[in-house]
Design a protein around this motif. Structure first.
Motif, PDB file in Angstrom:
ATOM      1  N   UNK A   1       0.858  -1.020   0.022  1.00 14.89           N
ATOM      2  CA  UNK A   1       0.065  -0.098   0.068  1.00 14.89           C
ATOM      3  C   UNK A   1       0.899   1.305  -0.144  1.00 14.89           C
ATOM      4  N   UNK A   2       1.856   1.228   0.779  1.00  9.56           N
ATOM      5  CA  UNK A   2       2.907   2.456   0.914  1.00  9.56           C
ATOM      6  C   UNK A   2       3.341   2.675  -0.591  1.00  9.56           C
ATOM      7  N   UNK A   3       3.949   1.470  -1.307  1.00 10.99           N
ATOM      8  CA  UNK A   3       4.360   1.611  -2.513  1.00 10.99           C
ATOM      9  C   UNK A   3       3.286   2.227  -3.446  1.00 10.99           C
ATOM     10  N   UNK A   4       2.284   1.893  -3.324  1.00 14.22           N
ATOM     11  CA  UNK A   4       1.083   2.348  -4.307  1.00 14.22           C
ATOM     12  C   UNK A   4       0.804   3.860  -4.163  1.00 14.22           C
TER      13      UNK A   4
ATOM     14  N   UNK B   1      10.577   0.496   0.812  1.00 15.14           N
ATOM     15  CA  UNK B   1       9.657   1.504  -0.145  1.00 15.14           C
ATOM     16  C   UNK B   1      10.397   2.657  -0.175  1.00 15.14           C
ATOM     17  N   UNK B   2      10.038   3.369  -1.033  1.00 20.44           N
ATOM     18  CA  UNK B   2      10.782   4.842  -1.501  1.00 20.44           C
ATOM     19  C   UNK B   2      10.119   5.910  -0.930  1.00 20.44           C
ATOM     20  N   UNK B   3       9.136   5.757  -0.049  1.00 16.22           N
ATOM     21  CA  UNK B   3       8.428   6.718   0.657  1.00 16.22           C
ATOM     22  C   UNK B   3       9.525   7.651   1.290  1.00 16.22           C
ATOM     23  N   UNK B   4       9.594   8.962   1.023  1.00 13.16           N
ATOM     24  CA  UNK B   4      10.591   9.954   1.889  1.00 13.16           C
ATOM     25  C   UNK B   4      10.418  10.197   3.176  1.00 13.16           C
ATOM     26  N   UNK B   5       9.083  10.068   3.698  1.00 10.88           N
ATOM     27  CA  UNK B   5       8.799  10.522   5.022  1.00 10.88           C
ATOM     28  C   UNK B   5       7.775   9.883   5.654  1.00 10.88           C
ATOM     29  N   UNK B   6       8.110   9.306   6.948  1.00 11.27           N
ATOM     30  CA  UNK B   6       7.162   8.694   7.577  1.00 11.27           C
ATOM     31  C   UNK B   6       7.063   9.313   8.909  1.00 11.27           C
ATOM     32  N   UNK B   7       5.785   9.385   9.663  1.00  7.17           N
ATOM     33  CA  UNK B   7       5.454   9.902  10.855  1.00  7.17           C
ATOM     34  C   UNK B   7       4.809   8.572  11.752  1.00  7.17           C
ATOM     35  N   UNK B   8       4.800   8.382  13.107  1.00  3.29           N
ATOM     36  CA  UNK B   8       4.004   7.831  13.772  1.00  3.29           C
ATOM     37  C   UNK B   8       2.841   8.510  14.590  1.00  3.29           C
TER      38      UNK B   8
END
Ligand code: SF4
Length: 448
Positions: free
Chosen positions: A185-188, A229-236
């Motif tokens: 899902x993150x990749x999508x 994944x290539x997502x550049x930013x994550x938060x929790x």
């Protein structure tokens, strides 16, 4: 009444409460659209109320909304779903304006039940069963104002049963979405243009995925998402002090983890925490906040604190106040305790008088405001990486990794086309009026 009215498929979902509910609204909308209903452009024929039950007032707010909707359009159909439909079913069961009550236990069946309702095939109005028996968890959905940032629900429900909280009764025990599905899902989402994902849930510390006989935890999930994944930013979203493990903090050394924490502290007094049935002590609160500042440079730390919990004495509040005043953090979200029928704390004989509660709330809010302003001004002249959002949020068109909204000055003609890009800015001003935000000037070049 004949329910086979024309245009009966135009709907609107009204969302109450938290980010998880906002996420679920996206899920409801998709489910409805996949089943022949369409989002209303103009006046809807069907109103779906995705309700909240965190306080008794939240349920009353839903009841008031139903009355307003029916006064405006007596022929519309009103469906009540969400947490209040699960725990306060009685408030809607006999309410003439509520046409269908579909509790969280039956939320996934909403389009089918609605279809049956219009075909005159339903003999009941209320659909609700034991939420603790619910095993499934739908994924997909996620609604945020800006499509450059998205909330992604990784789990639902909670196993903790804190004495003041109704949530486990509304959402059931913790269920998690498998890691492999979340990676996909993150990749999508990345392919769709999303550049920041906020991992969210009712209690994300409960995240668990049993894979090949091994139980994977929230730390495993974060590590895997960073690697695959290539997502550049994550938060929790919220964490409790004891969930901030050394391993998790180590993962924050990766640039993709935004140095922004939302700590669910609730109190800094050990006795109050015990009465709330939280699983940590004052020492854990102190250790967790100190650890964040030791390991990370310039983090943003928000905290939730309840004041006026039934057993909280003057001395215990002072203990919380003085402990927090001495610790590093950025902002406190203060919640005066509100009794929620159905919880253990609602049965406590002690209580704090409303004036005391308000006094405690305003002292803590003042402390927070002063700290927030000081921290805001301390950002002037620093350099930040900011994500340009599709629409302005909280006073800024961009959001820094450390969660400050930033208005980019002198770029009005281009800003729209930079949406979804991270750019470097120098913070030149901090504006505390109205919606607090920073002003920033661009550094270097940006590809448009
Ligand atoms: S951890 Fe406690 S406060 Fe949070 S959802 Fe679970 S029971 Fe409620």
């Amino acid at each position: 009444m004949d329910h086979k009215i024309d245009n009966s498929n135009r709907f609107k979902v009204h969302t109450f409460g938290c980010k998880v509910n906002t996420y679920d609204t996206g899920l409801l909308q998709k489910n409805m659209q996949n089943n022949g209903f369409s989002v209303a452009e103009g006046e809807p024929r069907i109103h779906v109320l995705n309700t909240c039950a965190v306080t008794a007032e939240a349920t009353k707010e839903a009841v008031r909304s139903i009355r307003r909707l029916k006064v405006r359009d007596p022929f519309c159909t009103v469906v009540v779903t969400g947490c209040a439909a699960q725990v306060d079913t009685g408030a809607f069961e006999n309410l003439p304006g509520a046409d269908l009550v579909i509790a969280n236990s039956h939320k996934g069946q909403l389009p089918t039940l609605l279809r049956k309702y219009f075909n005159g095939e339903l003999n009941e109005k209320v659909f609700r069963s034991n939420i603790f028996k619910k095993e499934d968890l739908e994924m997909g959905g996620g609604v945020e104002k800006s499509h450059t940032r998205t909330f992604l629900k990784i789990q639902d429900g909670c196993n903790s049963f804190c004495t003041y909280c109704i949530i486990p009764y509304a959402r059931g025990k913790s269920r998690s979405i498998p890691m492999a599905n979340l990676v996909a899902r993150v990749n999508e989402l990345y392919a769709e243009g999303v550049r920041e994902v906020v991992l969210t849930g009712v209690h994300i510390g409960d995240y668990e995925d049993a894979m090949f006989g091994q139980t994977k935890t929230m730390e495993d999930l974060v590590e895997t998402l960073l690697a695959k994944t290539h997502m550049p930013r994550f938060r929790l979203s919220s964490l409790e002090p004891i969930e901030l493990s050394d391993r998790l903090l180590e993962l924050y050394q990766d640039d993709k983890m935004c140095p922004h924490f939302h700590m669910s502290i609730q109190s800094a007094n050990t006795d109050v925490l015990a009465n709330m049935k939280r699983k940590y002590t004052q020492k854990d609160v102190i250790d967790s906040l100190s650890k964040i500042y030791k390991r990370l440079r310039n983090p943003f730390v928000g905290m939730d604190v309840i004041v006026g919990f039934p057993t909280e004495t003057h001395e215990q509040f002072e203990d919380t106040f003085l402990t927090l005043a001495d610790l590093p953090w950025t902002k406190i979200h203060v919640f005066p305790y509100s009794e929620r029928p159905g919880t253990r704390a609602a049965g406590f004989t002690e209580s704090v008088i409303p004036q005391q509660k308000q006094l405690r709330a305003s002292r803590l809010r003042d402390l927070s405001l002063q700290r927030f302003e000081t921290m805001g001004r301390a950002q002037i002249d620093t350099h930040k990486k900011v994500l340009v959002l599709k629409r302005s949020a909280k006073g800024g068109q961009a959001l820094s990794r450390d969660y400050w909204p930033v208005q980019i000055i002198g770029a009005d003609d281009f800003i729209e086309s930079w949406s979804g890009q991270e750019i470097d800015v120098r913070i030149t001003n901090y504006d505390h009026s109205n919606k607090a935000h920073m002003e920033g000037h661009l550094l270097g070049m940006v590809l448009t």
